[in-house]
Scaffold this motif. Structure first.
Motif, PDB file in Angstrom:
ATOM      1  N   UNK A 233      37.917  28.717 -27.974  1.00  0.00           N
ATOM      2  CA  UNK A 233      36.489  28.521 -27.770  1.00  0.00           C
ATOM      3  C   UNK A 233      35.718  29.342 -28.792  1.00  0.00           C
ATOM      4  N   UNK A 234      34.621  28.792 -29.260  1.00  0.00           N
ATOM      5  CA  UNK A 234      33.722  29.549 -30.127  1.00  0.00           C
ATOM      6  C   UNK A 234      32.669  30.246 -29.274  1.00  0.00           C
ATOM      7  N   UNK A 235      32.383  31.516 -29.543  1.00  0.00           N
ATOM      8  CA  UNK A 235      31.394  32.232 -28.721  1.00  0.00           C
ATOM      9  C   UNK A 235      29.976  31.755 -29.009  1.00  0.00           C
ATOM     10  N   UNK A 236      29.127  31.862 -27.985  1.00  0.00           N
ATOM     11  CA  UNK A 236      27.697  31.629 -28.135  1.00  0.00           C
ATOM     12  C   UNK A 236      26.965  32.905 -27.726  1.00  0.00           C
ATOM     13  N   UNK A 237      25.802  33.133 -28.298  1.00  0.00           N
ATOM     14  CA  UNK A 237      25.109  34.393 -28.088  1.00  0.00           C
ATOM     15  C   UNK A 237      23.727  34.169 -27.471  1.00  0.00           C
ATOM     16  N   UNK A 238      23.444  34.934 -26.416  1.00  0.00           N
ATOM     17  CA  UNK A 238      22.129  34.930 -25.776  1.00  0.00           C
ATOM     18  C   UNK A 238      21.920  36.319 -25.170  1.00  0.00           C
ATOM     19  N   UNK A 239      20.661  36.753 -25.102  1.00  0.00           N
ATOM     20  CA  UNK A 239      20.373  38.130 -24.683  1.00  0.00           C
ATOM     21  C   UNK A 239      20.857  38.399 -23.264  1.00  0.00           C
ATOM     22  N   UNK A 240      20.603  37.491 -22.331  1.00  0.00           N
ATOM     23  CA  UNK A 240      20.999  37.715 -20.943  1.00  0.00           C
ATOM     24  C   UNK A 240      22.490  37.963 -20.773  1.00  0.00           C
ATOM     25  N   UNK A 241      23.341  37.040 -21.237  1.00  0.00           N
ATOM     26  CA  UNK A 241      24.782  37.275 -21.139  1.00  0.00           C
ATOM     27  C   UNK A 241      25.240  38.544 -21.858  1.00  0.00           C
ATOM     28  N   UNK A 242      24.640  38.842 -22.998  1.00  0.00           N
ATOM     29  CA  UNK A 242      25.016  40.062 -23.719  1.00  0.00           C
ATOM     30  C   UNK A 242      24.710  41.298 -22.874  1.00  0.00           C
ATOM     31  N   UNK A 243      23.542  41.326 -22.218  1.00  0.00           N
ATOM     32  CA  UNK A 243      23.180  42.470 -21.376  1.00  0.00           C
ATOM     33  C   UNK A 243      24.076  42.574 -20.151  1.00  0.00           C
ATOM     34  N   UNK A 244      24.674  41.461 -19.734  1.00  0.00           N
ATOM     35  CA  UNK A 244      25.583  41.485 -18.586  1.00  0.00           C
ATOM     36  C   UNK A 244      26.967  41.999 -18.951  1.00  0.00           C
ATOM     37  N   UNK A 245      27.419  41.652 -20.165  1.00  0.00           N
ATOM     38  CA  UNK A 245      28.813  41.907 -20.538  1.00  0.00           C
ATOM     39  C   UNK A 245      28.968  43.151 -21.413  1.00  0.00           C
ATOM     40  N   UNK A 246      28.152  43.280 -22.448  1.00  0.00           N
ATOM     41  CA  UNK A 246      28.362  44.313 -23.467  1.00  0.00           C
ATOM     42  C   UNK A 246      28.345  45.739 -22.932  1.00  0.00           C
ATOM     43  N   UNK A 247      27.430  46.123 -21.988  1.00  0.00           N
ATOM     44  CA  UNK A 247      27.410  47.519 -21.525  1.00  0.00           C
ATOM     45  C   UNK A 247      28.700  47.990 -20.856  1.00  0.00           C
ATOM     46  N   UNK A 248      29.571  47.035 -20.490  1.00  0.00           N
ATOM     47  CA  UNK A 248      30.837  47.436 -19.866  1.00  0.00           C
ATOM     48  C   UNK A 248      31.722  48.209 -20.842  1.00  0.00           C
ATOM     49  N   UNK A 249      31.396  48.154 -22.119  1.00  0.00           N
ATOM     50  CA  UNK A 249      32.170  48.926 -23.097  1.00  0.00           C
ATOM     51  C   UNK A 249      32.054  50.422 -22.828  1.00  0.00           C
ATOM     52  N   UNK A 250      30.950  50.859 -22.218  1.00  0.00           N
ATOM     53  CA  UNK A 250      30.805  52.278 -21.866  1.00  0.00           C
ATOM     54  C   UNK A 250      31.815  52.650 -20.789  1.00  0.00           C
ATOM     55  N   UNK A 251      32.016  51.724 -19.824  1.00  0.00           N
ATOM     56  CA  UNK A 251      32.975  51.972 -18.745  1.00  0.00           C
ATOM     57  C   UNK A 251      34.397  52.014 -19.304  1.00  0.00           C
ATOM     58  N   UNK A 252      34.744  51.028 -20.126  1.00  0.00           N
ATOM     59  CA  UNK A 252      36.099  50.984 -20.664  1.00  0.00           C
ATOM     60  C   UNK A 252      36.347  52.103 -21.671  1.00  0.00           C
ATOM     61  N   UNK A 253      35.283  52.666 -22.241  1.00  0.00           N
ATOM     62  CA  UNK A 253      35.418  53.825 -23.122  1.00  0.00           C
ATOM     63  C   UNK A 253      36.055  54.991 -22.367  1.00  0.00           C
TER      64      UNK A 253
END
Length: 437
Positions: A233-253
């Motif tokens: 699948x090719x990714x698609x980008x939108x602000x809402x989904x990014x705000x839902x998913x991306x901050x989890x990188x702090x947790x996995x850090x």
């Protein structure tokens, strides 16, 4: 490390690598099954991500990267906001979730640059043994229910009667086989208790199936084609989904630091210094970006990997690279993936009981070997608070909606325990609570 690589034969390394894939397989494909992503694609991402991680870290860290559990809810939420699972809308939502995963990997790269800028020693000061020991214990013990559920449930329904007892019988055969091989076998056989345990459990399950109680479904092998192409699948980008998913990188850090600390404790090396925490973070981040770019789940270092290292005492990174290549091949061999899918959950439950318990034991060893003084009330209270927060189900969730798309940032119990432990360690003076002689 070089001596180990020279001493181990090619055949031995291949078998050890295959063992690693078996140990990681259940968790790696569970995430795509729960989120609607193609499991074969998850295997491909795990293999490619692991090889990329080893390239970035100079082939010095014996780590295997697999699908991250931390992103499950966010992926389900984003994709579900576009339609029900199995519909074209849900599939489009998965593409937006993958866009968030790409950004999450990019945030990991930023964190790696910050660690490089401020130095690993400053980061290490936030993670003394009184914090990392409980962190590693929590990582192992929080996985314990997963091991038991593999034995006691089927399709999320609790088993009863003969079904439950037969599952426990298979798990017990698996566990006892691993014990016997680890304690009484010599030479190479002593290094592969997991493979022997899985084989014994699988054979037992086949015998039980032939006796009239189905435990192994071989139709997955029969119906699978020999060659299968993962569903990219090719990714698609939108602000809402990014705000839902991306901050989890702090947790996995935080989880990444715990895994590197645990691996280092087992191997006896300081991966914060060599190859450096910034390099392990960079490798993890680039692997996650790669996975999101082709439609797979986020990658992360695996706690199960620590358990395998502790069980086999083989710390050669080449073993993990072989496992990565094998995972890539599995992604394109439908029959083999079908065989692995036929493994009864009770077998993996038996293996997981030992692996997850070993992770917790490594955390306990960290406290013992660093002589953490529990006569000091400060240390006692830090560990106590962390264990209860991490294992008691505590969590912090922050919900929001952006242009009609709901989102949530979740801080898991393990991450919350780590954050609180770091704060308490810095806030409370080290001499506080010591008993006077």
């Amino acid at each position: 490390m070089v001596q180990t690589q020279q001493r181990d034969s090619k055949g031995k390394m291949v078998i050890l690598g295959i063992q690693h894939v078996f140990a990681m397989f259940g968790s790696t494909v569970l995430v795509p099954i729960l989120t609607g992503i193609d499991p074969s694609l998850a295997l491909l991402c795990a293999g490619l991500g692991t090889l990329l991680f080893h390239l970035i870290t100079g082939r010095k860290v014996p780590a295997f990267l697999g699908s991250s559990f931390a992103f499950i809810y966010a992926i389900q939420t984003v994709a579900g906001s576009y339609g029900a699972m199995g519909t074209p809308g849900y599939q489009e939502g998965l593409q937006y979730a993958c866009g968030g995963i790409v950004v999450a990997g990019a945030l990991y790269v930023v964190l790696a640059l910050l660690v490089k800028l401020f130095g690993a020693d400053r980061i290490r000061s936030f993670f003394p043994p009184v914090v990392t020991g409980p962190m590693v214990m929590i990582i192992g013990l929080m996985l314990a229910p997963t091991a038991i559920n593999n034995i006691t449930t089927a399709n999320n329904v609790a088993l009863t009667g003969s079904s439950l007892w037969l599952n426990w019988l298979v798990a017990l055969v698996t566990i006892l086989t691993m014990f016997i091989v680890s304690l009484y076998c010599k030479g190479f056989f002593k290094l592969v208790p997991i493979l022997f345990g899985i084989a014994a459990g699988y054979i037992t399950s086949l015998i039980i199936t032939w006796c009239g109680h189905p435990m192994v479904d071989l139709t997955t092998v029969q119906q699978a084609s020999w060659v299968a192409m993962p569903k990219f699948m090719l990714p698609k980008f939108a602000v809402g989904p990014i705000l839902s998913v991306a901050p989890l990188s702090i947790v996995t850090f935080v989880e990444h630091i715990g895994d590197m600390q645990a691996n280092g404790s087992v191997v006896g090396k300081d991966f914060f210094k060599d190859p450096g925490l910034h390099r392990t973070l960079l490798g993890d981040g680039l692997a996650t970006m790669l996975a999101g770019a082709i439609g797979g789940p986020a990658n992360t270092t695996y706690s199960e990997n620590t358990g395998v290292l502790a069980a086999t005492k083989n710390y050669n990174p080449v073993t993990l690279e072989i496992a990565a290549v094998f995972a890539i091949l599995m992604a394109f061999i439908g029959k083999f993936s079908g065989f692995l899918n036929s493994l009864p959950p009770a077998v993996m439950g038996g293996v997981s009981i030992i692996l997850f318990g070993m992770i917790a034991a490594v955390g306990l060893r960290t406290l013992v070997e660093n002589q953490v003084d529990f006569k000091n009330s400060r240390n006692l209270m830090i560990v106590a608070v962390m264990l209860v927060l991490g294992l008691g189900g505590a969590a912090l969730n922050f919900s929001f909606t952006y242009k009609g798309v709901p989102g949530e940032i979740a801080l898991s119990g393990a991450a919350l325990a780590a954050v609180v432990g770091i704060i308490l360690n810095k806030a409370m003076p080290e001499k506080a609570g010591k008993e006077e002689a």
